[in-house]
Design a protein around this motif. Sequence first.
Motif, PDB file in Angstrom:
ATOM      1  N   LYS A 296      11.358   2.342  -5.586  1.00  0.00           N
ATOM      2  CA  LYS A 296      12.206   1.482  -4.743  1.00  0.00           C
ATOM      3  C   LYS A 296      11.355   0.403  -4.057  1.00  0.00           C
ATOM      4  CE  LYS A 296      15.424   1.904  -0.830  1.00  0.00           C
ATOM      5  NZ  LYS A 296      15.939   2.872   0.165  1.00  0.00           N
ATOM      6  N   ILE A 297      10.180   0.804  -3.551  1.00  0.00           N
ATOM      7  CA  ILE A 297       9.286  -0.159  -2.892  1.00  0.00           C
ATOM      8  C   ILE A 297       8.781  -1.178  -3.909  1.00  0.00           C
ATOM      9  CG2 ILE A 297       7.076  -0.437  -1.681  1.00  0.00           C
ATOM     10  CD1 ILE A 297       7.542   2.432  -0.543  1.00  0.00           C
ATOM     11  N   LEU A 298       8.415  -0.705  -5.101  1.00  0.00           N
ATOM     12  CA  LEU A 298       7.925  -1.620  -6.141  1.00  0.00           C
ATOM     13  C   LEU A 298       8.986  -2.664  -6.484  1.00  0.00           C
ATOM     14  CD1 LEU A 298       6.069   0.822  -8.538  1.00  0.00           C
ATOM     15  CD2 LEU A 298       5.056  -1.119  -7.350  1.00  0.00           C
ATOM     16  N   GLN A 299      10.247  -2.249  -6.538  1.00  0.00           N
ATOM     17  CA  GLN A 299      11.311  -3.205  -6.848  1.00  0.00           C
ATOM     18  C   GLN A 299      11.454  -4.249  -5.743  1.00  0.00           C
ATOM     19  OE1 GLN A 299      14.048   0.140  -7.747  1.00  0.00           O
ATOM     20  NE2 GLN A 299      14.747  -1.104  -9.437  1.00  0.00           N
ATOM     21  N   SER A 300      11.250  -3.830  -4.495  1.00  0.00           N
ATOM     22  CA  SER A 300      11.341  -4.787  -3.381  1.00  0.00           C
ATOM     23  C   SER A 300      10.140  -5.732  -3.367  1.00  0.00           C
ATOM     24  CB  SER A 300      11.422  -4.035  -2.042  1.00  0.00           C
ATOM     25  OG  SER A 300      10.151  -3.507  -1.704  1.00  0.00           O
ATOM     26  N   LEU A 301       9.060  -5.331  -4.046  1.00  0.00           N
ATOM     27  CA  LEU A 301       7.827  -6.118  -4.051  1.00  0.00           C
ATOM     28  C   LEU A 301       7.709  -7.050  -5.247  1.00  0.00           C
ATOM     29  CD1 LEU A 301       5.005  -3.577  -3.060  1.00  0.00           C
ATOM     30  CD2 LEU A 301       5.553  -5.693  -1.888  1.00  0.00           C
ATOM     31  N   ARG A 302       8.796  -7.262  -5.997  1.00  0.00           N
ATOM     32  CA  ARG A 302       8.687  -7.943  -7.291  1.00  0.00           C
ATOM     33  C   ARG A 302       7.873  -9.228  -7.222  1.00  0.00           C
ATOM     34  NH1 ARG A 302      14.125  -9.015 -10.188  1.00  0.00           N
ATOM     35  NH2 ARG A 302      12.723  -9.993 -11.667  1.00  0.00           N
TER      36      ARG A 302
ATOM     37  N   ILE B 274       0.846  -1.205   0.000  1.00  0.00           N
ATOM     38  CA  ILE B 274       0.000   0.000   0.000  1.00  0.00           C
ATOM     39  C   ILE B 274       0.880   1.254   0.000  1.00  0.00           C
ATOM     40  CG2 ILE B 274      -1.790   1.280   1.249  1.00  0.00           C
ATOM     41  CD1 ILE B 274      -2.684  -1.281   2.529  1.00  0.00           C
ATOM     42  N   THR B 275       1.989   1.203   0.731  1.00  0.00           N
ATOM     43  CA  THR B 275       2.849   2.383   0.900  1.00  0.00           C
ATOM     44  C   THR B 275       3.290   2.964  -0.442  1.00  0.00           C
ATOM     45  OG1 THR B 275       3.662   1.384   2.955  1.00  0.00           O
ATOM     46  CG2 THR B 275       4.900   3.261   2.103  1.00  0.00           C
ATOM     47  N   TYR B 276       3.622   2.084  -1.410  1.00  0.00           N
ATOM     48  CA  TYR B 276       4.127   2.600  -2.695  1.00  0.00           C
ATOM     49  C   TYR B 276       3.098   3.519  -3.354  1.00  0.00           C
ATOM     50  CZ  TYR B 276       1.401   0.031  -6.234  1.00  0.00           C
ATOM     51  OH  TYR B 276       0.396  -0.404  -7.066  1.00  0.00           O
ATOM     52  N   ARG B 277       1.806   3.229  -3.158  1.00  0.00           N
ATOM     53  CA  ARG B 277       0.764   4.063  -3.774  1.00  0.00           C
ATOM     54  C   ARG B 277       0.750   5.469  -3.204  1.00  0.00           C
ATOM     55  NH1 ARG B 277      -4.522   1.462  -5.401  1.00  0.00           N
ATOM     56  NH2 ARG B 277      -3.925  -0.520  -6.292  1.00  0.00           N
ATOM     57  N   TRP B 278       0.913   5.539  -1.867  1.00  0.00           N
ATOM     58  CA  TRP B 278       0.822   6.863  -1.248  1.00  0.00           C
ATOM     59  C   TRP B 278       2.085   7.679  -1.470  1.00  0.00           C
ATOM     60  CZ3 TRP B 278      -3.611   6.089  -2.075  1.00  0.00           C
ATOM     61  CH2 TRP B 278      -4.411   5.132  -1.489  1.00  0.00           C
ATOM     62  N   GLN B 279       3.237   7.002  -1.642  1.00  0.00           N
ATOM     63  CA  GLN B 279       4.450   7.730  -2.056  1.00  0.00           C
ATOM     64  C   GLN B 279       4.243   8.318  -3.452  1.00  0.00           C
ATOM     65  OE1 GLN B 279       6.936   8.663  -0.387  1.00  0.00           O
ATOM     66  NE2 GLN B 279       7.428   7.202   1.224  1.00  0.00           N
TER      67      GLN B 279
END
Length: 843
Positions: A424-430, A394-399
């Motif tokens: 960066k978060i999206l890459q960690s969420l692959r 969820i965090t990546y959306r609000w960033q």
Amino acid sequence: MFLAIGVLPPTFAFVAAQNSIVQGVPNAQELFQQGRNLYEAERFNEASLVFQQASVAFKAQGDRLRQAMSLSNVSLAYQQLGQWSKASQAIAQSLNLLQDISTDQDSRSQILAQALDIQGRLQLAQGKAELALNTWQQAAAIYAKIDDKTGLIRSKINSAQAWQTLGNYRQAQKRLTEINQNLQNQPDSTLKATGLRSLGNVLRVVGDLEQSRKILQQSLEVATRMRSPQVINETWLSLGNTATAQQDTSAALNYYQQAAATSTSSTTRIQADLNQLRLLLDDNQLTAAQALVSKIQAQIPNLPASRKAVYACINFAQSLMKLRAKGVKHEVKEIAQLLAIAVQQARDLQDQRAEVYALGNLGGLYEQTQQFDSAQDLTQQALVISQAINVPDITYRWQWQLGRLLKAKGDIKGAIAAYSESVKILQSLRNDLVAINPEVQFSFRDEVEPIYRQLVNLLLRSEGNSQLSQDNLVQARAVIESLQIAELDNFFRVACLEGRPIQVDSVIDRQDRTAAVIYPIILADKLEVILKLPQQPLRHYKTSITASEVEKILDQLRQELIKPYTLQQTQALSKQVYNWLLQPAEKYLAKSQIKTLVFVLDGSLRNIPMAALYDGQHYLIEKYAIALTPGLQLLAPKSLSQQQIKVLTAGITEARQGFSALSNVALELNEIKSEVPTTVLLNQKFTSKTLQTEINSVLFPVVHLATHGQFSSKANETFILTWDGRIDVNQLDTLLRIRDTERPNAIELLVLSACQTAAGDKRAALGLAGIAVRAGARSTLASLWNLDDASTAELMSQFYRELISKQLTKAEALRQAQLALLKNPKYQHPIFWAPYVLLGNWL
């Protein structure tokens, strides 16, 4: 809104107990049942408190078995709230208690297996997929020992998801096939219907949509025979979700309507209606959508307080915001009220995950109405909580939302920082991104891809005449690389690019100083190009043109390229694309004496053969050898050793499975055999099994397949035809990746000479990149469109002749073969020589 995992919830551990009851005071068993009721009503915080009370009561009675059972369910409730630390503590206490119990072995085994199920769920949620897999395998062994078929099926399905999360698609598919066989052999029962539905849902998550729908239809048939209304309705809902994923809108709407019309559960009804509303909006059926809005408005106030009720409010608000964006007036006040109710309900439930989602969406509404200060305040509130409870999905959306708001307020530096954090978060969420729960609103193209492109746009903004910094150019290029990897991950629904890749920069700086790399990037209002020359800093130039205009011209060019008698129009369009991508770079390429151009193409540019670009006098292939790479990284590149070239060729000349005969394939394979040592599998000899046997038995550096095939933006529609069936893009992994790509005996070159990109699919070349990656060959030579023509045989024969006799690079050998056709009066039009593209290692 999406969940990072789609694991099946464990059933509640429950063992009958005899308790002495104090009048008016709930006993331990009653407390446990209360906790269960609260959990099923999605009141997770209250459930956790009551399960804890039950645990204390069982401890007071000296009943350690049921104390452990209660603690397992405390962990389950905390997991729903995203309170990982408390969840870990509770499950650890439960398992410790169970280790010390030696009596009542049957009950202990049952509760231990269910506790392990719950622990596995927690481990996967925390990104520990290998631990989760091991834990579920332990649980499965116990379920098998005590003959608990329900638990065994659940553990096996969860294990399949863990394999998939680890990127091991084959193992996941193998497990799911075994589960399906087990279920098929069982007599009709509610368990069988539920198990099939769970299996269908998981198959959807791993991207096997056709099989998902087939299994869900079976589940529906079993549930209908068993006269189980709730299972029937939940299966209608699942079928709707799979049909939606297949883009079969009419079928999906029908499934959702069935679920909404017949369900006795208010939450199932509203979920079906909300999914239906979303589909109608996506399909621009605005009149039908507005009619459904009234129906949903009447249902929302009657929902019992639960997480599903919170998400129903949010989903409804999102759809109303979409309606506004499409020009249908809807009161902002009413949407804000819905989201405020969602925030309050989430707080009452002490469900911080749901609260974060509601707050962020309320911020999104204020962004839409350009109340940027209020929007930023709400977005930052959502970020504070989401970071505290560690919910990166969820965090990546609000960033991203914060980045958009800061950009709107003119704070470009702050916007870049927020966007960069989101990427960066999206890459960690692959791995998690590819296991998205499709029951909630998520679209890669709408909610992931724009983040990358908008960040690149910010990085490439130049104020006045100021030059862009190298740092910004390097970061912009890295962001587009990340997007291309994310696209392939999304295509396969597994994280596909692993291993030890080599940076393209290091290849042109150290191994091939006559090559340059060109990175075109399609943005909303311009086409950017980044140029990398050997041992020089990055250069950059752009054309002011909208993305839709770029798409239109590329689409026209593609259409003209495959018409044999439109040379003038083809060259005019081709010159336009040449001017965008190469005209500003001409002097730099000449000065650096560049001989090979390596393109990292973006979007619809992948459907255009770069060889056909035209400068007004010459085609690009007349000046340069050309290669493509799906990203900035390659498997360790090296040239093909001339002494050891052996080719395994396979092809089909006859009409098969609805595909036309390929009359020139026999000529093509004979021509290759005349140039290089070759083993041939023709027609009946070309099966998946014989192909694998040959690849396993002899070290062939080159595998050449002359058969029908298709590249598509959908993995399940990307395949190569064999005599007895099809090899889809994921099966290629099984067939060809039998040798370590790091070793000398890796497949150096895979040739696909009669395949083509799917008609009408603008992103079809994604399938070509997918095959190149999945096959694990250092290089892939393929055609963007199929020509059943003697020209193919001539080109392939010339390609191998150049490769062997003149010891050229693969890219230069292909160039010489294309030039030979271009010089032939019969084949001067690009339709004959242009479609062949080399992906990966060009040396």
